[in-house]
Design a protein around this motif. Structure first.
Motif, PDB file in Angstrom:
ATOM      1  N   ARG B 118       0.828  -1.203   0.000  1.00  0.00           N
ATOM      2  CA  ARG B 118       0.000   0.000   0.000  1.00  0.00           C
ATOM      3  C   ARG B 118       0.864   1.255   0.000  1.00  0.00           C
ATOM      4  O   ARG B 118       1.971   1.264   0.542  1.00  0.00           O
ATOM      5  CB  ARG B 118      -0.857   0.047   1.275  1.00  0.00           C
ATOM      6  CG  ARG B 118      -2.037  -0.884   1.308  1.00  0.00           C
ATOM      7  CD  ARG B 118      -3.175  -0.405   0.404  1.00  0.00           C
ATOM      8  NE  ARG B 118      -4.291  -1.357   0.459  1.00  0.00           N
ATOM      9  CZ  ARG B 118      -5.223  -1.337   1.405  1.00  0.00           C
ATOM     10  NH1 ARG B 118      -5.197  -0.414   2.349  1.00  0.00           N
ATOM     11  NH2 ARG B 118      -6.199  -2.226   1.386  1.00  0.00           N
ATOM     12  N   GLU B 119       0.273   2.301  -0.540  1.00  0.00           N
ATOM     13  CA  GLU B 119       0.858   3.631  -0.399  1.00  0.00           C
ATOM     14  C   GLU B 119       0.721   4.064   1.059  1.00  0.00           C
ATOM     15  O   GLU B 119      -0.258   3.716   1.723  1.00  0.00           O
ATOM     16  CB  GLU B 119       0.084   4.589  -1.314  1.00  0.00           C
ATOM     17  CG  GLU B 119       0.570   6.016  -1.263  1.00  0.00           C
ATOM     18  CD  GLU B 119      -0.194   6.927  -2.221  1.00  0.00           C
ATOM     19  OE1 GLU B 119       0.134   8.107  -2.272  1.00  0.00           O
ATOM     20  OE2 GLU B 119      -1.111   6.435  -2.910  1.00  0.00           O
ATOM     21  N   SER B 120       1.713   4.814   1.531  1.00  0.00           N
ATOM     22  CA  SER B 120       1.672   5.322   2.901  1.00  0.00           C
ATOM     23  C   SER B 120       0.368   6.081   3.147  1.00  0.00           C
ATOM     24  O   SER B 120      -0.060   6.874   2.307  1.00  0.00           O
ATOM     25  CB  SER B 120       2.874   6.255   3.127  1.00  0.00           C
ATOM     26  OG  SER B 120       2.875   6.708   4.460  1.00  0.00           O
ATOM     27  N   SER B 122      -2.611   4.766   3.329  1.00  0.00           N
ATOM     28  CA  SER B 122      -3.759   4.011   2.826  1.00  0.00           C
ATOM     29  C   SER B 122      -3.845   2.681   3.574  1.00  0.00           C
ATOM     30  O   SER B 122      -3.401   1.640   3.094  1.00  0.00           O
ATOM     31  CB  SER B 122      -3.565   3.794   1.324  1.00  0.00           C
ATOM     32  OG  SER B 122      -4.507   2.873   0.827  1.00  0.00           O
ATOM     33  N   ALA B 147       5.229  -1.110   2.239  1.00  0.00           N
ATOM     34  CA  ALA B 147       5.157   0.163   1.511  1.00  0.00           C
ATOM     35  C   ALA B 147       5.331  -0.057   0.008  1.00  0.00           C
ATOM     36  O   ALA B 147       6.244  -0.754  -0.429  1.00  0.00           O
ATOM     37  CB  ALA B 147       6.197   1.130   2.031  1.00  0.00           C
ATOM     38  N   LEU B 148       4.426   0.533  -0.746  1.00  0.00           N
ATOM     39  CA  LEU B 148       4.557   0.565  -2.209  1.00  0.00           C
ATOM     40  C   LEU B 148       5.822   1.364  -2.538  1.00  0.00           C
ATOM     41  O   LEU B 148       6.000   2.479  -2.075  1.00  0.00           O
ATOM     42  CB  LEU B 148       3.328   1.280  -2.774  1.00  0.00           C
ATOM     43  CG  LEU B 148       3.215   1.446  -4.289  1.00  0.00           C
ATOM     44  CD1 LEU B 148       3.171   0.103  -4.999  1.00  0.00           C
ATOM     45  CD2 LEU B 148       1.957   2.242  -4.629  1.00  0.00           C
ATOM     46  N   HIS B 150       8.371   3.859  -3.921  1.00  0.00           N
ATOM     47  CA  HIS B 150       7.966   5.197  -4.348  1.00  0.00           C
ATOM     48  C   HIS B 150       9.155   6.150  -4.407  1.00  0.00           C
ATOM     49  O   HIS B 150      10.206   5.882  -3.832  1.00  0.00           O
ATOM     50  CB  HIS B 150       6.905   5.751  -3.394  1.00  0.00           C
ATOM     51  CG  HIS B 150       7.358   5.833  -1.967  1.00  0.00           C
ATOM     52  ND1 HIS B 150       7.320   4.749  -1.115  1.00  0.00           N
ATOM     53  CD2 HIS B 150       7.891   6.851  -1.245  1.00  0.00           C
ATOM     54  CE1 HIS B 150       7.791   5.103   0.066  1.00  0.00           C
ATOM     55  NE2 HIS B 150       8.154   6.367   0.019  1.00  0.00           N
ATOM     56  N   HIS B 152       9.983  10.163  -3.659  1.00  0.00           N
ATOM     57  CA  HIS B 152       9.634  11.501  -3.188  1.00  0.00           C
ATOM     58  C   HIS B 152      10.273  12.510  -4.129  1.00  0.00           C
ATOM     59  O   HIS B 152      11.444  12.351  -4.508  1.00  0.00           O
ATOM     60  CB  HIS B 152      10.189  11.736  -1.775  1.00  0.00           C
ATOM     61  CG  HIS B 152       9.535  10.896  -0.718  1.00  0.00           C
ATOM     62  ND1 HIS B 152       8.428  11.300  -0.017  1.00  0.00           N
ATOM     63  CD2 HIS B 152       9.837   9.672  -0.239  1.00  0.00           C
ATOM     64  CE1 HIS B 152       8.076  10.372   0.845  1.00  0.00           C
ATOM     65  NE2 HIS B 152       8.920   9.361   0.735  1.00  0.00           N
ATOM     66  N   ASN B 165       2.471  13.683  -9.661  1.00  0.00           N
ATOM     67  CA  ASN B 165       2.053  12.949  -8.474  1.00  0.00           C
ATOM     68  C   ASN B 165       1.086  11.829  -8.855  1.00  0.00           C
ATOM     69  O   ASN B 165       0.128  12.054  -9.580  1.00  0.00           O
ATOM     70  CB  ASN B 165       1.374  13.906  -7.481  1.00  0.00           C
ATOM     71  CG  ASN B 165       1.112  13.251  -6.142  1.00  0.00           C
ATOM     72  OD1 ASN B 165       2.036  12.770  -5.489  1.00  0.00           O
ATOM     73  ND2 ASN B 165      -0.145  13.207  -5.741  1.00  0.00           N
ATOM     74  N   LEU B 185       5.820   4.312  -7.489  1.00  0.00           N
ATOM     75  CA  LEU B 185       4.895   5.447  -7.378  1.00  0.00           C
ATOM     76  C   LEU B 185       5.651   6.771  -7.269  1.00  0.00           C
ATOM     77  O   LEU B 185       6.620   6.877  -6.514  1.00  0.00           O
ATOM     78  CB  LEU B 185       4.021   5.257  -6.130  1.00  0.00           C
ATOM     79  CG  LEU B 185       3.058   6.382  -5.770  1.00  0.00           C
ATOM     80  CD1 LEU B 185       1.917   6.472  -6.790  1.00  0.00           C
ATOM     81  CD2 LEU B 185       2.495   6.178  -4.364  1.00  0.00           C
ATOM     82  N   ARG B 187       5.593  10.456  -5.899  1.00  0.00           N
ATOM     83  CA  ARG B 187       4.905  11.304  -4.911  1.00  0.00           C
ATOM     84  C   ARG B 187       5.535  12.696  -4.953  1.00  0.00           C
ATOM     85  O   ARG B 187       6.726  12.845  -4.678  1.00  0.00           O
ATOM     86  CB  ARG B 187       5.023  10.690  -3.516  1.00  0.00           C
ATOM     87  CG  ARG B 187       4.327   9.320  -3.432  1.00  0.00           C
ATOM     88  CD  ARG B 187       4.469   8.718  -2.055  1.00  0.00           C
ATOM     89  NE  ARG B 187       3.920   9.608  -1.047  1.00  0.00           N
ATOM     90  CZ  ARG B 187       4.079   9.434   0.262  1.00  0.00           C
ATOM     91  NH1 ARG B 187       4.790   8.416   0.709  1.00  0.00           N
ATOM     92  NH2 ARG B 187       3.560  10.285   1.118  1.00  0.00           N
TER      93      ARG B 187
END
Lengths: 221, 221
Positions: B118-120, B122, B147-148, B150, B152, B165, B185, B187
């Motif tokens: 999951r995304e943080s 969620s 964690a998915l 990702h 930053h 995003n 992902l 972000r």
């Protein structure tokens, strides 16, 4: 303005170039490669088996593996490194000419041992560790490797896939954590079944489970 | 036989197609993305902090992380699942509006918990677990995620990299276990520094350490 003939030629040219590009970039998906996830395990010599389990001891088959004549044994041993131990490391059979412990990089942190990625059998200069069985223990001077990810392949499939023993290939994996893994060693032998071996770190990083499929990716990373 | 003009046109066409192919298949290596490896950790609400450490308790900064205002705390907690526990899970600060435990898939086996990527933030429907501190314990009804992976990214870099995003990208990683990881992902926030977060499984699977670099791969997997 281009003539009709010219446009037809250009169309043909585009088609040819696309075909070539497709050949280069495309996936060979004719052969799906079954994935086998290798948890930490140990291969032992008959001499070491006898030191750990007693004189004349023979390993017991628990279940056959996908590679011909290879099996998981009923027997488990304690493996100890400078910082920690694993109490139940599965012995794989049959016995071999060298002792070899195969762990993941995650495991190496727990044991407090250097992680060295090596092809099976190539153990010179790899870390020492202690193995403890019900009847004795032994400190092996070397033999702890993180297995180089690899694909077992019989010669006919290798020929069809246009790879040979010792080649390094890229492999595509699908799903939630899809990825292309580089530096995957091709191992060809008439005694192999087609199977890609990943360790637990690798399998979890790409969400691969036993029996999932991968394909060769004919794209240089 | 083709005329000279035709051959020149064809050359030009080949050049154009190759340029287009290069754009599509090429790596954006203008921006190298620093990799940050996330070991298992937990984010807590102030309410949970007080249940675990006592009324009015404030977390103590151990070290600042690469993301602005984020820090590793002196505080550690025990995290327990149905099959096992981790005795020293690092708390990250500052406190948040939800409790969230982040583990690897390898960790999920040890805890005996389902691994849900999951995304943080969620966390709906993710597994329950117990957290134990020096002054009390609490069973959280949900909040355990894998964690998915990702990246930053501040808005100016996102614009230059032509991502936004929520985009999912492929990322190339170099070295002994080189790979292209898919489903990463993006972000974007003005409060972010450029950094790709991998969990320990992922980092070990590709031999990535803190401070190694990755690049965006503009190639659909």
């Amino acid at each position: 303005m281009q003539s009709n003939t010219q446009m037809q030629l250009n169309d043909k040219l585009i088609h040819c170039i696309c075909e070539e590009a497709a050949k280069k970039f495309n996936i060979i998906n004719k052969y799906k490669i079954p994935i086998g996830v290798s948890n930490r395990h140990i291969h032992l010599t008959q001499e070491t088996v006898e030191k750990l389990f007693g004189k004349g001891y023979k390993l017991h088959i628990k279940s056959m593996l996908k590679q011909p004549n290879q099996f998981a044994c009923e027997e488990q041993v304690i493996v100890r490194g400078p910082k920690g131990e694993f109490p139940r490391v599965r012995v794989l059979g049959p016995t071999r000419s060298i002792n070899q412990l195969e762990i993941s990089i995650t495991d190496s942190f727990k044991l407090g041992m250097k992680s060295i990625i090596r092809e099976s059998g190539s153990i010179a200069g790899t870390p020492s560790f202690e193995v403890i069985g019900p009847k004795g223990s032994v400190t092996l001077p070397e033999g702890c490797i993180v297995a180089l990810r690899h694909i077992h392949m019989p010669p006919d499939i290798a020929e069809e896939m246009r790879v040979k023993n010792g080649d390094m290939v890229d492999v595509k994996i699908f799903g939630e954590r899809k990825a292309i893994l580089g530096n995957v060693l091709i191992r060809v032998s008439p005694s192999f079944n087609l199977e890609m071996h990943l360790d637990v770190d690798e399998a979890n990083a790409v969400c691969a489970k036993n029996g999932d499929f991968a394909v060769l990716q004919k794209l240089l990373l």
